[in-house]
Scaffold this motif. Structure first.
Motif, mmCIF file in Angstrom:
data_model
loop_
_atom_site.group_PDB
_atom_site.id
_atom_site.type_symbol
_atom_site.label_atom_id
_atom_site.label_comp_id
_atom_site.label_asym_id
_atom_site.label_seq_id
_atom_site.Cartn_x
_atom_site.Cartn_y
_atom_site.Cartn_z
ATOM 1 N N GLN A 159 0.705 -1.231 -0.004
ATOM 2 C CA GLN A 159 -0.123 -0.047 -0.009
ATOM 3 C C GLN A 159 0.821 1.180 0.111
ATOM 4 O O GLN A 159 0.543 2.132 -0.956
ATOM 5 C CB GLN A 159 -0.943 0.094 1.122
ATOM 6 C CG GLN A 159 -2.309 -0.626 0.792
ATOM 7 C CD GLN A 159 -3.196 -0.378 1.875
ATOM 8 O OE1 GLN A 159 -4.531 -0.746 1.649
ATOM 9 N NE2 GLN A 159 -3.024 0.183 3.124
ATOM 10 N N PRO A 160 1.787 1.366 0.740
ATOM 11 C CA PRO A 160 2.485 2.563 0.832
ATOM 12 C C PRO A 160 3.415 2.709 -0.303
ATOM 13 O O PRO A 160 3.592 3.905 -0.865
ATOM 14 C CB PRO A 160 3.561 2.547 1.998
ATOM 15 C CG PRO A 160 2.833 1.470 2.846
ATOM 16 C CD PRO A 160 2.002 0.565 1.947
ATOM 17 N N PHE A 161 3.854 1.598 -0.713
ATOM 18 C CA PHE A 161 4.509 1.424 -2.070
ATOM 19 C C PHE A 161 3.685 2.123 -3.290
ATOM 20 O O PHE A 161 4.335 2.810 -3.971
ATOM 21 C CB PHE A 161 5.290 0.098 -2.350
ATOM 22 C CG PHE A 161 6.277 -0.085 -3.287
ATOM 23 C CD1 PHE A 161 7.459 0.783 -3.364
ATOM 24 C CD2 PHE A 161 5.850 -0.781 -4.424
ATOM 25 C CE1 PHE A 161 8.235 0.723 -4.548
ATOM 26 C CE2 PHE A 161 6.934 -0.935 -5.620
ATOM 27 C CZ PHE A 161 8.226 -0.090 -5.553
ATOM 28 N N MET A 198 -4.049 4.851 -8.415
ATOM 29 C CA MET A 198 -4.399 5.643 -7.237
ATOM 30 C C MET A 198 -5.188 4.822 -6.158
ATOM 31 O O MET A 198 -5.140 4.608 -4.973
ATOM 32 C CB MET A 198 -5.176 6.627 -7.824
ATOM 33 C CG MET A 198 -5.200 8.026 -6.905
ATOM 34 S SD MET A 198 -6.015 9.634 -7.668
ATOM 35 C CE MET A 198 -7.484 9.091 -8.135
ATOM 36 N N PRO A 199 -6.367 4.161 -6.684
ATOM 37 C CA PRO A 199 -7.360 3.548 -5.724
ATOM 38 C C PRO A 199 -6.634 2.280 -5.126
ATOM 39 O O PRO A 199 -7.013 1.771 -3.848
ATOM 40 C CB PRO A 199 -8.381 2.966 -6.672
ATOM 41 C CG PRO A 199 -8.133 2.931 -7.979
ATOM 42 C CD PRO A 199 -7.307 4.096 -8.038
ATOM 43 N N LEU A 200 -5.675 1.533 -5.842
ATOM 44 C CA LEU A 200 -5.024 0.474 -5.419
ATOM 45 C C LEU A 200 -4.198 0.747 -4.078
ATOM 46 O O LEU A 200 -3.834 0.016 -3.092
ATOM 47 C CB LEU A 200 -4.061 -0.125 -6.331
ATOM 48 C CG LEU A 200 -4.789 -0.732 -7.523
ATOM 49 C CD1 LEU A 200 -3.835 -1.276 -8.718
ATOM 50 C CD2 LEU A 200 -5.795 -1.932 -7.113
ATOM 51 N N ALA A 201 -3.893 2.262 -3.850
ATOM 52 C CA ALA A 201 -3.055 2.399 -2.809
ATOM 53 C C ALA A 201 -4.012 2.325 -1.513
ATOM 54 O O ALA A 201 -3.186 2.257 -0.241
ATOM 55 C CB ALA A 201 -2.673 3.803 -2.754
ATOM 56 N N VAL A 202 -5.135 2.137 -1.702
ATOM 57 C CA VAL A 202 -5.813 1.998 -0.477
ATOM 58 C C VAL A 202 -6.653 0.643 -0.454
ATOM 59 O O VAL A 202 -7.619 0.495 0.363
ATOM 60 C CB VAL A 202 -6.950 3.183 -0.230
ATOM 61 C CG1 VAL A 202 -6.137 4.415 -0.036
ATOM 62 C CG2 VAL A 202 -7.986 3.281 -1.329
ATOM 63 N N SER A 223 -9.336 7.362 5.207
ATOM 64 C CA SER A 223 -8.021 7.449 5.843
ATOM 65 C C SER A 223 -7.392 8.380 5.313
ATOM 66 O O SER A 223 -7.595 9.076 4.263
ATOM 67 C CB SER A 223 -7.482 6.007 5.495
ATOM 68 O OG SER A 223 -7.168 6.005 4.203
ATOM 69 N N SER A 224 -6.421 8.899 6.348
ATOM 70 C CA SER A 224 -5.512 10.184 5.897
ATOM 71 C C SER A 224 -4.759 9.738 4.475
ATOM 72 O O SER A 224 -4.617 10.648 3.528
ATOM 73 C CB SER A 224 -4.717 10.629 6.856
ATOM 74 O OG SER A 224 -4.052 9.333 7.103
ATOM 75 N N TRP A 225 -4.199 8.497 4.364
ATOM 76 C CA TRP A 225 -3.603 7.976 3.113
ATOM 77 C C TRP A 225 -4.487 8.498 1.800
ATOM 78 O O TRP A 225 -4.280 9.098 0.675
ATOM 79 C CB TRP A 225 -3.241 6.741 3.135
ATOM 80 C CG TRP A 225 -2.231 6.310 4.023
ATOM 81 C CD1 TRP A 225 -2.447 5.729 5.374
ATOM 82 C CD2 TRP A 225 -0.729 6.375 3.867
ATOM 83 N NE1 TRP A 225 -1.107 5.559 6.029
ATOM 84 C CE2 TRP A 225 -0.276 5.939 5.081
ATOM 85 C CE3 TRP A 225 -0.052 6.671 2.736
ATOM 86 C CZ2 TRP A 225 1.182 5.891 5.310
ATOM 87 C CZ3 TRP A 225 1.292 6.618 2.880
ATOM 88 C CH2 TRP A 225 1.896 6.080 3.845
ATOM 89 N N GLY A 226 -5.869 8.144 2.078
ATOM 90 C CA GLY A 226 -6.663 8.114 1.014
ATOM 91 C C GLY A 226 -6.940 9.677 0.584
ATOM 92 O O GLY A 226 -6.821 10.074 -0.466
#
Lengths: 513, 511
Positions: free
Chosen positions: B291-293, B332-336, B428-431
């Protein structure tokens, strides 16, 4: 919220009829300019006819209710639907967009700006009309967003293709500003959707459930919407696209921009931001009010410094929209009524001023104020019309402008409960000073342009006086309805207030009255 | 030498071996395509030059014929067909993506046919390589095993390397092919290394087995993390995510334009398919690693792609950078995707984005091909005044550019919208931060898309040459298909979302 569903086809027809005209025009061979114009004219007349029929069928005794409501499935996967309706707030703006488009079409019959291409020009005008009308009837945030964005591209091309010297710069600036705002707005809409339980994008639903969102979250969501709408209004400090866009746009573009597009932003505040997020609105109100009065003064000072007539009128829009936003920021029914009235009045008056500016440009080939003068002796009709509009614009009682400006200032005397009274009273004083400045720049403008002796320096190359013909038939037809409306609304403002007030009351119920 | 006992053991094992049951219905799309490409290869040897146009007809016919089993599979009652112990699976996700690949392949054939006929190149081989690469893509959609994924990847890549270098004596085309090949092979090597680590730590190549073994006690060792990252990096090359994008602009510019269209749409989508399958079936529990990657990859890809696109003067190069940046939006959405509640919507968003992006980008290339037939130039300025002498092409290019920029009511907006939706849904703040990065980038992107519109509508015709453009029939069909899709997906987004929503990966663990 109660809704009336009779005649629910009316709004869809009124909104999408222009697209039929666009398709017809697309199918026409290139050379037939006359029939293109005819199609555009017939389409916009038909659209307005549907609009008037809608107003005729509108139950004015229940102006607070959504009427002609249609709610069809659209994108069910993301729970967005084709949900439309009008109430007392939407109806005047919905009709105004149709009237303005028709008048602009009539004006354009004789004045397709260079480089011509009437087919593309009229097509874009009609697409614009669909986008504007759709924004005012959408009761679903996603639908609202789509219509809100639909107006962008046609306006971009209208400025960029048919505009003045700096048109390409102005058009892209206009676009980037607005798009930045709407991107943030979209994220705010999404956050709103998930924070209310991911049930629906429908505005009435969100109004019911939005109040329960935690305060700090509301403030952030409101911030996103604020940027989106404030760019469109435009509020200080997001206004810098406006003078460029207005100055470079062709007359028709300026008229539509001033009369309708700016209202999409203020309408968004009244329809979406305030009722859905009442707590955040209360937190934000002093800042909105502050920016509004800065806009009033800044716009007025900007006007005093301008040497270009069109740019001056553009800056005056910043000031006028400041009054509208001040009215909204009080969160009182008095203030919001004033703001809604101000929106319509500004649409009529500034639209008219841009028409006049366009005609001045066409005749004198310049808008430099220093090169103009003596309009009253050369073209008395145009001069008087111009005078009438400047008087209306500076808020002379008896004309429409007064009823937007004066109550807005007055409303700041006693803002809604929970807002800091003394802060708003300071705003009131500053705004009142703004009206003085408004009188100054408008009268000065009128004096320089209409009084004195004609200066022929402006058209040295072609000094034949035939060019300085007074108001033409097309112009009379396009302008008379606006002039009458300015006068009538000035004398009987209740015509409009009566429609607006019930719906404004409903909107404000989120604030507890 | 085997000892007697070992031989006996082998004999016993051999007796136990049963041939795997093969579901021919499930394999029918691949079989049709394989048959078609053999036919092209053989016919090419026997027909004379004047009849070579037959090959393009056969290719497009093959692709449409392969759509038929895709449709019947979609309508059949069997939801999931699993073959070879779950190593090759035909589920709804693979069917939707097969449809996307076949239809984009069909449009690429339409784009290519006039280009191929007019050039003096090896026509038969062109169609053969194109169909082979598409076959690899179809295989990729169904592969659920490290080995079959790798085989499918090479199957689709190697013909693509050759296609990029197809203009044999053109130095740029050779550069394109070589660069693509070198970096592609390098990526494969990195990925293979990651796969070998994965096999080492989980003792299996089957994705669902890997999923259950990669994170048994909730803790990661460095080896686990390294394995996951290496595999993801391998596909990051394929989807030209920054900083693994360096091959893309040169390859796109040098390759023949229809091949560029193919690479930027189908080949990229294949990379995403593999990435999605791996994330959802092999690494669902390793989200703390990827996810962070992917967050960083996505933000970088969008931003760098956009900023570089702003500076381009060559239209194909600009589209290359634009497609890099679009790739960032897909990511983009894969990051969350590993967060509760976001898994489903992230998958939907990726699939929808690929469908709409395919339609729009192929349309862009159709216009570029049509216009360059007249202007013989790749400069963006060669589009100057297009609207005045070719209004239809001008309007279509405007539509495609606006769709790529994500302006309603054109297809691109709903793709971007759903991607944002998935990000915000994670709450989430990541999102939220990535959504903001995406929002800013979608504004920047208009800088260069708007520039093309500006050329078309507001600038004079270069050299004043405003003879009308003759567009060949095949390009007209391609334009009609892509523009209709772009418009319909935008106005009635339900249609695209319907397919995207259908696309569920069998065996995926999503939250």
């Amino acid at each position: 919220m109660n809704m009336l569903q009779e005649n629910n086809w009316l709004l869809s027809v009124g909104t999408f009829l222009p697209m039929v005209g666009v398709v017809l025009m697309m199918l026409m061979p290139k050379a037939q300019d006359q029939s293109v114009k005819l199609v555009a004219l017939v389409t916009s007349i038909a659209t307005l006819a549907v609009g008037i029929y809608t107003a005729f069928k509108f139950d004015f005794n229940q102006a607070e209710k959504m009427q002609f409501v249609a709610n069809e499935k659209w994108i069910s996967v993301i729970k967005s639907s084709y949900f439309i309706g009008v109430d007392g707030i939407s109806l005047p703006l919905y009709l105004l967009s149709m009237v303005i488009t028709l008048l602009v079409v009539i004006y354009s019959l004789d004045h397709v700006p260079s480089p011509g291409k009437p087919k593309a020009f009229f097509s874009l005008l009609l697409v614009l009309q669909t986008g504007m009308a759709g924004t005012f009837i959408a009761q679903d945030l996603i639908l609202f967003f789509v219509f809100f964005e639909l107006v962008l591209l046609p306006m971009f091309f209208m400025i960029g293709v048919w505009g003045g010297e700096q048109r390409q710069y102005a058009s892209i600036k206009f676009f980037l500003y607005t798009m930045f705002g709407s991107a943030l707005m979209l994220i705010a809409f999404l956050a709103l959707f998930f924070k209310t339980g991911a049930e629906s994008f429908s505005i009435p639903y969100l109004i019911e459930n939005g109040g329960s969102i935690a305060k700090n979250v509301q403030i952030w969501i409101f911030a996103g919407m604020f940027v989106g709408f404030a760019v469109k209004v435009p509020m200080f400090p997001f206004h810098t696209w406006l003078p460029d866009a207005h100055t470079q746009a062709p007359t028709q573009g300026s008229v539509i921009l001033a009369a309708i597009l700016l209202k999409l932003g203020t309408y968004g505040f009244v329809r979406i931001a305030l009722p859905i997020l009442p707590i955040a609105a209360r937190e934000w109100a002093p800042y909105i009010g502050g920016l509004a009065v800065i806009g009033i003064i800044y716009g007025a000072l900007g006007c005093l410094a301008q040497t270009d007539m069109k740019r001056l009128i553009a800056f005056s829009s910043v000031a006028h929209m400041g009054f509208v936003m001040l009215g909204i920021s009080t969160l009182t029914s008095f203030g919001i009524n004033a703001a809604m009235f101000g929106m319509v009045a500004h649409g009529l008056i500034t639209g008219m001023l841009f028409f006049v500016a366009g005609s001045v440009k066409e005749r004198y080939h310049t808008l430099e104020i220093s090169k103009l003068g003596g309009m009253l002796t050369q073209m008395p009709h145009l001069g008087w019309i111009f005078g009438f509009c400047t008087m209306a614009s500076l808020g002379l009682p008896g004309l429409a402008g007064f009823w937007g400006e004066f109550p807005a200032i007055l409303s700041a005397y006693s803002p809604a409960a929970g807002l800091n009274e003394s802060v708003f009273r300071v705003f009131m004083v500053i705004a009142a000073l703004g009206t003085v400045l408004a009188a100054a720049y408008l009268l000065w403008l009128y004096q320089r342009i209409a009084f004195g002796t004609p200066k022929n320096a402006a058209h040295d190359g072609h000094s034949n006086h035939d060019e300085l013909h007074d108001v033409t038939v097309y112009e009379w037809v396009a302008w008379t309805p606006l002039l009458i409306a300015i006068l009538v609304l000035g004398i009987v403002p209740n015509l409009l207030f009566k429609v607006l007030d019930p719906a404004v009351q409903v909107t404000l119920s989120a604030f507890g009255g | 030498m085997l000892s007697g006992a070992e031989l006996q053991n082998l004999n016993i094992l051999a007796a136990q071996w049963v041939a795997p049951t093969i579901d021919y219905h499930g394999l029918a799309p691949e079989l049709v395509l394989a048959g078609g490409l053999c036919l092209v290869l053989i016919l090419d040897l026997f027909i004379d030059d004047r009849k070579k146009w037959l090959l393009s007809a056969i290719s497009s016919f093959t692709l449409l014929a392969a759509m038929i089993p895709v449709l019947t599979l979609g309508l059949s009652d069997v939801q999931v067909r699993s073959m070879f112990d779950g190593r090759y699976v035909v589920d709804n996700f693979s069917l939707v993506m097969k449809g996307v690949f076949l239809l984009s392949g069909y449009v690429v054939v339409l784009l290519s046919s006039s280009h191929v006929e007019e050039g003096e190149y090896w026509r038969g081989e062109y169609w053969f390589l194109l169909l082979t690469s598409l076959l690899g893509m179809l295989m990729m959609t169904s592969s659920r095993d490290l080995v079959s994924i790798f085989v499918a990847l090479e199957f689709l890549s190697i013909p693509a390397y050759m296609l990029a270098a197809w203009r044999k004596r053109d130095a740029r085309s050779n550069e394109a092919g070589v660069k693509y090949f070198m970096l592609g092979v390098f990526a494969s090597a990195v990925m293979l290394y990651g796969m070998s680590l994965l096999y080492g730590v989980t003792n299996s190549t089957l994705l669902v087995d890997i999923a259950s073994k990669i994170n048994v006690d909730g803790e990661f060792s460095a080896v686990h993390a390294l394995a996951v990252v290496f595999v993801v990096v391998g596909f990051a090359f394929k989807v030209s995510a920054v900083p693994f994008h360096t091959w893309a602009p040169d390859t796109y510019e040098g390759a023949p334009t229809p091949v560029t269209a193919f690479l930027s749409v189908a080949s990229k989508a294949a990379g995403f398919v593999a990435l999605v399958v791996l994330i959802y079936t092999a690494f669902p529990l390793a989200q703390d690693v990827w996810q962070p990657f992917i967050w960083v990859l996505s933000a970088l890809t969008m931003t760098v792609g956009n900023v570089l696109a702003l500076k381009q003067h060559n239209i194909v190069r600009m589209i290359a950078y634009s497609s890099i940046s679009q790739g960032g939006f897909v990511l983009m959405p894969l990051a969350v995707a590993g967060m509760p509640g976001s898994g489903e919507s992230a998958l939907r968003s990726v699939v929808l984005y690929m469908i709409i992006y395919a339609a729009t980008n192929l349309g862009v290339f159709a216009v570029i091909l049509s216009v360059s037939r007249k202007t013989r130039s790749g400069e963006i300025s060669s589009f100057g005044g297009l609207f005045s002498y070719a209004p239809a092409l001008g309007v279509l290019m405007t539509v495609f550019m606006a769709s790529l920029a994500g302006i309603p009511p054109l297809g691109g907006w709903i793709a971007k919208f759903v991607a944002f939706q998935s990000l915000v849904q994670s709450q989430s703040s990541w999102g939220y931060t990535l959504a903001l990065v995406g929002a800013v980038n979608s504004v920047i992107a208009f800088g260069y898309y708007g520039n093309v519109m500006r050329e078309i509508w507001m600038r004079p015709v270069p050299d004043g040459d405003s003879t009308p453009i003759k567009t060949p029939g095949s390009l007209v069909i391609a334009l009609a298909i892509t523009s209709a899709a772009t418009l319909i997906f935008g106005v009635l987004p339900g249609i695209g979302l319907h397919f995207a929503d259908l696309a569920e990966i069998a065996g995926a663990i999503s939250r």
